[in-house]
Design a protein around this motif. Structure first.
Motif, PDB file in Angstrom:
ATOM      1  N   LEU A  20       1.047  -1.313  -0.104  1.00 55.31           N
ATOM      2  CA  LEU A  20       0.019   0.063   0.031  1.00 55.31           C
ATOM      3  C   LEU A  20       0.802   1.228   0.089  1.00 55.31           C
ATOM      4  O   LEU A  20       1.959   1.152   0.690  1.00 55.31           O
ATOM      5  CB  LEU A  20      -0.973   0.017   1.293  1.00 55.31           C
ATOM      6  N   ASP A  21       0.265   2.319  -0.698  1.00 53.97           N
ATOM      7  CA  ASP A  21       1.036   3.665  -0.502  1.00 53.97           C
ATOM      8  C   ASP A  21       0.691   4.326   0.630  1.00 53.97           C
ATOM      9  O   ASP A  21      -0.066   3.652   1.583  1.00 53.97           O
ATOM     10  CB  ASP A  21       0.565   4.502  -1.681  1.00 53.97           C
ATOM     11  N   ALA A  22       1.294   5.353   1.198  1.00 50.19           N
ATOM     12  CA  ALA A  22       1.302   6.107   2.199  1.00 50.19           C
ATOM     13  C   ALA A  22      -0.211   6.355   2.716  1.00 50.19           C
ATOM     14  O   ALA A  22      -0.643   6.129   3.626  1.00 50.19           O
ATOM     15  CB  ALA A  22       2.125   7.468   2.464  1.00 50.19           C
ATOM     16  N   ASP A  23      -1.109   6.843   1.720  1.00 49.15           N
ATOM     17  CA  ASP A  23      -2.205   7.439   1.863  1.00 49.15           C
ATOM     18  C   ASP A  23      -3.278   6.145   2.211  1.00 49.15           C
ATOM     19  O   ASP A  23      -3.956   6.093   3.189  1.00 49.15           O
ATOM     20  CB  ASP A  23      -2.816   8.158   0.689  1.00 49.15           C
ATOM     21  N   ALA A  24      -3.084   5.133   1.460  1.00 46.63           N
ATOM     22  CA  ALA A  24      -3.831   3.852   1.814  1.00 46.63           C
ATOM     23  C   ALA A  24      -3.633   3.268   3.038  1.00 46.63           C
ATOM     24  O   ALA A  24      -4.434   2.605   3.581  1.00 46.63           O
ATOM     25  CB  ALA A  24      -3.561   3.086   0.432  1.00 46.63           C
ATOM     26  N   LYS A  25      -2.183   3.352   3.527  1.00 49.53           N
ATOM     27  CA  LYS A  25      -1.868   2.831   4.756  1.00 49.53           C
ATOM     28  C   LYS A  25      -2.541   3.627   5.853  1.00 49.53           C
ATOM     29  O   LYS A  25      -3.198   2.896   6.818  1.00 49.53           O
ATOM     30  CB  LYS A  25      -0.224   2.963   4.935  1.00 49.53           C
ATOM     31  N   ASN A  26      -2.562   4.989   5.612  1.00 48.38           N
ATOM     32  CA  ASN A  26      -3.194   5.579   6.724  1.00 48.38           C
ATOM     33  C   ASN A  26      -4.665   5.355   6.869  1.00 48.38           C
ATOM     34  O   ASN A  26      -5.380   5.217   7.837  1.00 48.38           O
ATOM     35  CB  ASN A  26      -3.339   7.190   6.401  1.00 48.38           C
TER      36      ASN A  26
END
Length: 119
Positions: A27-33
């Protein structure tokens, strides 16, 4: 992503942490958040499962099963006084496994929700 988000989850077990890291790997950073926001609202703290199991000794058996979405077992425990306290004792011994099993399901569900939102 920093692992700081994982440490904000109360009483996270090593097994749960490794499982979440594996799920969040691609996952990218936004999806991880987003994943952490969804997952943190769904997960159950193992200490809460232990507390609910202890309540089984005081006439409210089965709450730990209701808390982990095992409604049928919760009703059975409630009607049979925790299967004559034997089931309640077993759940007290295995409270971390109950919590980890539920949390794994919720992590997979949260991940699939993120995947659907991306599409």
């Amino acid at each position: 992503m920093n692992e700081q988000y994982l440490y904000t989850l109360s009483n996270i077990t090593t097994e749960e942490m490794m499982f979440i890291k594996e799920i969040m790997q691609s996952l990218d950073a936004d999806a991880k958040n987003k994943f952490m926001m969804i997952y943190s609202g769904k997960r159950r703290d193992p200490q809460h499962i232990l507390f609910f199991g202890i309540l089984g000794f005081f006439g409210i058996a089965g709450i730990q099963r209701f808390a982990t979405n095992q409604i049928g077992m919760g009703i059975l425990y409630f009607l049979t006084a925790g299967l004559c306290l034997i089931g309640t004792i077993i759940d007290l011994v295995n409270y971390k496994n109950l919590a980890n099993e539920f949390n794994h399901k919720m992590a997979l569900e949260s991940r699939s929700f993120i995947e659907l939102a991306r599409s």
